[in-house]
Enzyme design. Structure first.
Site, PDB file in Angstrom:
ATOM      1  N   ASP A 268      22.380 -34.778  11.398  1.00  0.00           N
ATOM      2  CA  ASP A 268      21.779 -34.290  12.646  1.00  0.00           C
ATOM      3  C   ASP A 268      20.653 -33.304  12.337  1.00  0.00           C
ATOM      4  OD1 ASP A 268      21.138 -33.499  15.186  1.00  0.00           O
ATOM      5  OD2 ASP A 268      22.992 -32.367  15.539  1.00  0.00           O
ATOM      6  N   LYS A 275      15.918 -28.826  14.383  1.00  0.00           N
ATOM      7  CA  LYS A 275      16.663 -27.608  14.052  1.00  0.00           C
ATOM      8  C   LYS A 275      15.885 -26.767  13.044  1.00  0.00           C
ATOM      9  CE  LYS A 275      21.337 -29.597  14.536  1.00  0.00           C
ATOM     10  NZ  LYS A 275      21.823 -28.704  15.605  1.00  0.00           N
ATOM     11  N   ASP A 345      18.399 -32.629  20.491  1.00  0.00           N
ATOM     12  CA  ASP A 345      19.460 -32.100  19.613  1.00  0.00           C
ATOM     13  C   ASP A 345      20.835 -32.140  20.286  1.00  0.00           C
ATOM     14  OD1 ASP A 345      20.564 -31.051  17.350  1.00  0.00           O
ATOM     15  OD2 ASP A 345      19.820 -28.999  17.659  1.00  0.00           O
ATOM     16  N   GLU A 347      22.582 -34.627  20.966  1.00  0.00           N
ATOM     17  CA  GLU A 347      22.723 -36.072  20.759  1.00  0.00           C
ATOM     18  C   GLU A 347      24.172 -36.531  20.724  1.00  0.00           C
ATOM     19  OE1 GLU A 347      22.577 -33.963  18.368  1.00  0.00           O
ATOM     20  OE2 GLU A 347      24.237 -34.700  17.139  1.00  0.00           O
ATOM     21  N   ARG A 349      26.751 -35.756  22.569  1.00  0.00           N
ATOM     22  CA  ARG A 349      27.284 -36.122  23.886  1.00  0.00           C
ATOM     23  C   ARG A 349      26.719 -37.460  24.353  1.00  0.00           C
ATOM     24  NH1 ARG A 349      25.149 -30.615  26.459  1.00  0.00           N
ATOM     25  NH2 ARG A 349      25.470 -30.017  24.285  1.00  0.00           N
TER      26      ARG A 349
HETATM   27  N1  BES Z   1      25.877 -31.057  15.820  1.00  0.00           N
HETATM   28  C1  BES Z   1      25.372 -30.047  16.672  1.00  0.00           C
HETATM   29  C2  BES Z   1      26.379 -28.945  16.957  1.00  0.00           C
HETATM   30  C3  BES Z   1      26.727 -28.040  15.813  1.00  0.00           C
HETATM   31  C4  BES Z   1      26.021 -26.873  15.603  1.00  0.00           C
HETATM   32  C5  BES Z   1      27.823 -28.322  15.008  1.00  0.00           C
HETATM   33  C6  BES Z   1      26.387 -26.025  14.568  1.00  0.00           C
HETATM   34  C7  BES Z   1      28.180 -27.473  13.992  1.00  0.00           C
HETATM   35  C8  BES Z   1      27.459 -26.314  13.785  1.00  0.00           C
HETATM   36  C9  BES Z   1      24.989 -30.652  18.029  1.00  0.00           C
HETATM   37  O1  BES Z   1      24.481 -31.924  17.982  1.00  0.00           O
HETATM   38  C10 BES Z   1      23.914 -29.776  18.599  1.00  0.00           C
HETATM   39  O2  BES Z   1      22.879 -29.711  18.019  1.00  0.00           O
HETATM   40  N2  BES Z   1      24.198 -29.124  19.722  1.00  0.00           N
HETATM   41  C11 BES Z   1      23.258 -28.255  20.352  1.00  0.00           C
HETATM   42  C12 BES Z   1      23.273 -28.524  21.827  1.00  0.00           C
HETATM   43  C13 BES Z   1      22.163 -27.862  22.577  1.00  0.00           C
HETATM   44  C14 BES Z   1      20.842 -28.448  22.161  1.00  0.00           C
HETATM   45  C15 BES Z   1      22.384 -28.051  24.057  1.00  0.00           C
HETATM   46  C16 BES Z   1      23.659 -26.818  20.037  1.00  0.00           C
HETATM   47  O3  BES Z   1      24.857 -26.519  20.028  1.00  0.00           O
HETATM   48  O4  BES Z   1      22.771 -26.038  19.769  1.00  0.00           O
HETATM   49 ZN    ZN Z   2      25.142 -33.084  16.391  1.00  0.00          ZN
HETATM   50 MN    MN Z   3      22.384 -31.930  17.592  1.00  0.00          MN
END
Ligand code: BES
Ligand code: ZN
Ligand code: MN
Length: 496
Positions: A268, A275, A345, A347, A349
């Site tokens: 990711d 990110k 990001d 993704e 869900r």
């Molecule tokens: N895979 C990430 C969540 C994540 C973050 C897992 C840190 C483990 C450690 C997920 O896909 C993500 O990026 N979520 C975003 C959502 C936001 C853009 C609404 C997040 O949590 O920042």
């Molecule tokens: Zn993710």
């Molecule tokens: Mn993500």
């Protein structure tokens, strides 16, 4: 690794390492350890009398014997009132880590009756093996050279004659779960260039072949035909083709299946909503939910319990490119709802939405998904519990209790109606981010938009799937979270 239950006096166990798990000691050794103490020339009682060893949690003291066990390791489990199956599992893991450090390939365990707490012989057998294999886990597959410790080959559980059959039953369960746990951690450890969606599909195919499961793997063309618009949207920025993987284990005829869904983002990057580069390498772990499902199927294959289970894994990378989805894009989901992708990001869900929609065809008794879904859950619960949400309070409590037994805590977060508003889109049915407030809950609500007709629980494992510091019972790296919880949940339903 092989495990056995043996009935033999402690002072005569032929092992390179005998681990004796004890609770806190005042200044006297329990009588059941006196003959072992004698073998060691009273070294045990003197260590206890001098309070060099008090039995506190995670403490250890090593002794050398002239015959019988070559080494004796006392391992502390803390206060008697705190000795639970979790404390035993943890101490077994601490002992096994020591075994690996010493370079021995065999370990024997004994827990004196004085220090069993309320733990039954069956549970004891299970958690000793789970802990041993957790502590012994090493990942050397990608090291061409350098230091490699020998793997642990043998785990022996020393029992009293009358408890042997019970302990052996637990040992069998523990071993099945531990093998699944190990598979999950090995998969998690693999980097994104090796563990691709097709790699995960191959693991599923191998499990199916080894244990006789039904397996279905859909490629991009099939996903297109089936209407997996959200999964395909995430995948369109990558040269790795997405996969949708379904495993079916049938151990109970025509009964409604338990359905497990695991997020399988093999890397990711965030996509166009990229990110920050710091620690981005950790996003190889974004397939930890998928690893938990595959590990659970290994357990099912080993144990063959009378239950039906379906595993579903949406798998893809999330990368930026000229063909990637862009913030603002609108796609049609498998369920039919139109999704505005305001943040590429968010993704996880998206791919889970299509999976939740797809599994309706199995008429599941219940559905549980595990996903490294939000950074927000790490802010809320840290690394000590997974976030737990759903549409059915009874199922949520059943999952929570399974996590408690598994040593994989989870804690409920509310899906109150008020939070739903945050996902409202100006131009589509729903948008994929509800902003920063209650980020884990709005992610849960997004998933719920695609749940119809079954009790459902969601585990946000973003804070528990890996650990970036070494801990006494667990090496730094992947934790395999989910396998033990899913296993306890399934076996709990079998017991009724
Ligand atoms: N895979 C990430 C969540 C994540 C973050 C897992 C840190 C483990 C450690 C997920 O896909 C993500 O990026 N979520 C975003 C959502 C936001 C853009 C609404 C997040 O949590 O920042
Ligand atoms: Zn993710
Ligand atoms: Mn993500």
């Amino acid at each position: 690794m092989n495990s056995t239950v043996k009935v033999v006096p402690l002072e005569r166990v032929p092992t390179p390492l005998l681990a004796v798990l004890v609770g806190t000691l005042d200044d006297k050794l329990p009588t059941s350890l006196l003959s072992l103490d004698e073998l060691l020339g009273d070294a045990l009682s003197r260590a206890v009398a001098q309070r060099d060893f008090t039995g506190e949690r995670d403490s250890t003291q090593l002794f050398y014997a002239p015959r019988g066990p070559r080494r004796v390791l006392l391992v502390g489990m803390g206060k008697l009132t705190e000795i639970t199956r979790g404390a035993v599992r943890r101490a077994a893991a601490v002992a096994a880590r020591r075994a690996i450090g010493l370079g021995v390939d065999s370990i024997a365990f004994h827990v004196p009756h004085e220090f069993r707490g309320g733990v039954t012989p069956e549970t004891l057998g299970q958690v000793l093996v789970e802990g041993a294999m957790q502590g012994a886990w090493q990942f050397n597959a990608l090291r061409a050279a350098g230091e490699k410790k020998p793997p642990l080959k043998n785990v022996e559980l020393i029992a009293a004659r009358e408890e042997r059959p019970e302990m052996d039953r637990g040992r069998t369960i523990g071993q099945a779960i531990a093998i699944g746990h190990k598979l999950a951690r090995n998969l998690q450890a693999l980097p994104g260039n090796i563990c691709t969606p097709e790699y995960l599909a191959n693991v599923a195919r191998q499990l199916a072949k080894a244990y006789g499961f039904k397996v279905t793997v859909m490629n991009a063309a099939q996903l297109q035909r089936e209407g997996f618009g959200a999964l395909l949207a995430v995948a369109q920025g990558s040269v790795q083709e997405p996969r949708f993987i379904v495993l079916e284990y049938r151990g109970a005829g025509r009964e409604a299946p338990i359905c497990l869904i695991g997020k399988g983002i093999t890397f990711d990057s965030g996509g166009i909503s990229i990110k920050p580069s710091e620690k981005m390498d950790e996003m190889k772990y974004d397939m930890s939910g998928a690893a938990a499902v595959l590990g659970t199927f290994e357990m099912l294959g080993q144990l063959k319990p009378p239950v039906n289970v379906v595993g579903a894994i949406p798998a893809t990378e999330n990368l930026p490119s000229g063909s990637a989805i862009k913030p603002g894009d609108v796609v049609r989901s498998h369920f039919g709802k139109m999704i505005e992708i305001v943040n590429t990001d968010a993704e996880g869900r998206l791919i889970l939405a299509d999976a939740l929609s797809y599994v309706r065809r199995f008429k599941p008794a219940c559905v549980i998904d595990a996903a490294t879904l939000t950074g927000a859950v790490v802010i809320g619960l840290g690394h000590h519990a997974s976030g737990l949400m759903g549409n059915d309070d009874q199922l949520i409590e059943e999952v929570r209790l399974a996590g408690e037994r598994a040593g994989e805590r989870c804690w409920p977060l509310p899906l109150w109606d008020e939070y739903r508003e945050q996902n409202k889109s100006d131009i589509a049915d729903v948008k994929n981010s509800g902003g920063r407030p209650a980020g884990s809950i709005t992610a849960g609500w997004f998933l719920r938009e695609f749940v119809d007709g079954f009790p459902w629980a969601h585990l946000d494992i973003a804070g528990t799937a890996w650990t970036d510091k070494d801990q006494p019972p667990m090496a730094k790296g992947p934790t395999g979270v989910g396998v033990r919880l899913f296993s306890e949940f399934i076996l709990g339903r079998v017991r009724g």
